[in-house]
Each structure stands twice: as C-alpha cells, then as structure tokens.
Design an enzyme around this catalytic site. Structure first.
Site, short mmCIF file in Angstrom:
data_model
loop_
_atom_site.label_atom_id
_atom_site.label_comp_id
_atom_site.label_asym_id
_atom_site.label_seq_id
_atom_site.Cartn_x
_atom_site.Cartn_y
_atom_site.Cartn_z
N CYS A 50 -0.67 3.32 2.38
CA CYS A 50 -0.54 4.43 3.30
C CYS A 50 1.19 4.45 3.90
CB CYS A 50 -0.46 2.51 3.85
SG CYS A 50 -1.82 2.28 3.11
N ASP A 51 1.88 3.68 2.68
CA ASP A 51 3.60 3.59 3.63
C ASP A 51 4.71 4.41 2.61
OD1 ASP A 51 2.39 1.87 5.20
OD2 ASP A 51 3.02 0.53 3.97
N CYS B 225 0.76 -1.02 -0.08
CA CYS B 225 0.12 -0.21 -0.11
C CYS B 225 0.87 1.35 0.45
CB CYS B 225 -1.08 0.00 0.87
SG CYS B 225 -2.04 1.84 1.46
#
Ligand code: NAP
Length: 323
Positions: free
Chosen positions: A143-144, A140
């Site tokens: 997200c990261d 992701c």
C-alpha cells in the site's frame, strides 16, 4: 431467515460463498468495513494489500491479490451470492436461529454462519509507532511502499512477511534494512535467500526498535537497541514497515465461540466452532498455514459443513423446506 451468512470476503469467505451458492443456500456475504469497536475488517482481506500471488494454483504467471479477490467475488455472484458492503458488529449464538447485528443496527436471523474474518497486522506497541502511523510507519509495503522512493526504509521482522515486504520495497527504496530481534530467520529459506542476495537489502540482526524518531510530520530515524549487549544506535530512515505477524479478527466472537489461548477460533474438528451452526474458515482459525489457498480450502469445507447442517435442519423440519 437466511440459510447461511458469511462474515468476511477474503479467499475463505468468497470460496465459502461459491460453494454455498452452488448448494443453493443463497449466501449473504458481509464484506467488511469498520466495526463499532473501531477495528477494521478489510474488505477482501489481506490479499488486498498483497502485490503478487505466485503460489495460487491455476495462475502460472501469478495474479495480483486484488484481482484474485475480484475473480472469486464474481464467481460467487454467478452462483447467487449476495455481497453486502457492511459489517457484523455483534452476534448472539445462544440459540436457534443464530442472530447477527449489522453495521446499521439491524438484527438478522440465520440458520448457519461462516466466520471468515481473517487477521490483521500486529504492531510493536511503542507510542511513537502510532504517532507516526501513515506518516512513515506502515504495516503494508504494497500500500505505502511507493511513497518512499529513493529513501532508506526499515522492515521489522524475520518471517516470510518481512522477507516479502523487504524484497518488494527494493522497487522504490534506496536501501532496505531488515531489523530482526534474533540472528536466525523463521522465514522459509527460498524467501530469505531471495531477500539477502538483493544488493539493496541488508540486515540488522539482534536488534529491536526502541523508538521511531521524526520531526512530528514524518519519520526521520529509528533508535535500535541491541538485544545482545543493550547498545543503542540511531539509523536514519524515511519509513518503518512492520512485518511481525498478525492478530485474528475474533473480538466480537470472544464470548460466543471458544477461542484458543492465542485468540484464534478453536475448531472442534473440521470447521465446526463450539457454537452449533457456526463454522470458521481461513486465517481467523488458522495461525499455521495462513495462505490464500489454505483459506480458500477451509472456506470450501465450511460451506460443505454448513450445507450438511441446513439439509439436516430441513429434513427434520427445524428449517422450512422438505420438513
Ligand atoms: P511470523 O512467521 O509469525 O513472523 C513474525 C516475525 O516477527 C518473527 O520473525 C518474529 O520474531 C518477529 N516479531 C514478532 N513480534 C515482534 C516484536 N514485537 N518485535 C520484533 N519482532 C517481532 O509472521 P509472518 O512473517 O507474518 O508470517 C505468518 C505466516 O504467513 C507464516 O506461516 C508464513 O509462512 C506465511 N506467509 C507466507 C508468505 C508466502 O509464502 N508468500 C508470505 C507472507 C507470510 P521471532 O522469529 O524472533 O519470533
């Protein structure tokens, strides 16, 4: 007994809730969380890990994935949908009423079910991938990605997800290398063009990752093997992002509705599954389109199908009502 229970809270589940709510079916939405199998059904679905949604009609300037989910949720609540921060862990579709076991072990009964549990990212299946999960390995970028500012990152895959992730990661990374096992992308041309013309993106064609290397705390490199001549090289990097497709969240339904050979729920025309009263919508039953808008469309269809059956149950006295 409930009239309709919706399992999943992405665009399919929320749209089903809007329609079922307006049809006065008082839908209950099980939003997600960890199942007892350890599998995660993400609340809000994959949109929660999507940055910008540019192709959902009605948002000419785009909308973030989480905002889109929240708006749909609010809209469903307006029509009486009840959202529960819980999972369905087990099902029994062998008779009427349908039975569902919640995350805390209670069984509840319902006339119809809409499965909208979506799909999760796939992994390559090498040991080092799990060893460095969340320490440089991710599926992701949204997200990261921000954790890997000014470092070289790899993105594995050749589909639209890989293009999207690679393009997104250029916001943070010093450079992004797309690692693709072939020399042709399956991604749409517009997304390939956008990625490849970016000065921070390059491509390792015909390459697979044999191993992800690190110092036990974080990823430091990856070993790439050529799928043409088998030659191996090490590429220094701080993160590896997987974008190699998805698996549908169908584990708990396996023995209760018919699945296709690829694990997706088989629909017998429209949104009906092989079990009476059980409908499916969105990525859990759709490996082809996989769009928020197509999932939402299927959610609408499933709610209408459920409504028709509830009406039939009420008309024939199976379900209390006009019977
Ligand atoms: P996908 O289209 O199935 O592509 C998966 C990619 O990963 C393929 O290039 C595949 O290689 C590669 N791959 C699969 N397993 C691998 C492995 N074990 N090791 C190395 N590479 C592997 O999946 P996706 O990109 O997630 O897209 C899924 C669907 O969502 C598509 O319909 C796509 O159009 C849609 N989508 C749309 C958007 C958008 O429009 N904004 C964004 C994301 C996704 P091969 O090509 O060799 O098979």
């Amino acid at each position: 007994m409930h009239k309709v229970v919706i399992i999943g809270s992405g665009p399919a589940g929320q749209t089903a809730a809007i329609y079922a709510g307006r049809a006065r079916l008082e839908p209950v939405v099980f939003e997600g969380g960890f199942l007892s199998t350890g599998d995660l059904m993400t609340t809000g679905g994959q949109l929660m890990i999507t940055s910008e949604v540019e192709n959902f009609p009605g948002f000419p300037q785009g909308v973030t994935g989480p905002e889109l989910v929240e708006r749909c949720r609010e809209q469903a609540k307006r029509f009486g949908a009840v959202h529960r921060e819980d999972v369905i862990d087990e099902v029994d579709f062998s008779g009427f009423p349908l039975r569902l076991k919640t995350g805390n072990g209670d069984w509840l009964e319902t006339a119809t079910v809409i499965i909208a549990t979506g799909a999760n990212a796939k992994w390559m299946g090498i040991e080092s991938e799990q060893r460095y999960l969340n320490r440089g390995v991710s599926a992701c970028a949204t997200c990261d990605g921000a954790f890997y500012k000014d470092v070289h990152v790899l993105v594995v895959g050749g589909g639209d997800s890989a293009m999207e992730e690679a393009t997104f990661l250029t916001r943070y990374a010093s450079h992004v290398t797309l690692v693709h096992r072939r020399d042709q992308f399956r991604a749409s041309k517009i997304m390939v063009d956008r990625a490849l013309k970016h000065p921070k993106i390059s491509v390792a064609y015909n390459a697979v990752i044999d191993e992800i290397l690190g110092d036990d705390k974080k990823v430091t490199a990856a070993r790439l093997r050529s799928s043409v001549d088998g030659s191996v090289r090490e590429v220094a990097c701080g993160a590896v992002f997987m974008a190699i497709g998805h698996d549908p969240n169908t584990k708990i339904f396996r023995d209760h509705v018919e699945l296709r050979p690829d694990g997706y729920i088989k629909l017998n025309g429209w949104t009906q599954t092989s079990a009476k009263g059980v409908f499916a919508a969105g990525d859990v039953a759709d490996s082809r389109y996989r769009q928020a808008i197509s999932a939402a469309g299927m959610g609408c269809m499933a709610a209408i199908d459920a409504e028709k059956l509830v009406e039939e149950y009420e008309a024939t006295g199976v379900l209390g009502g006009h019977g």
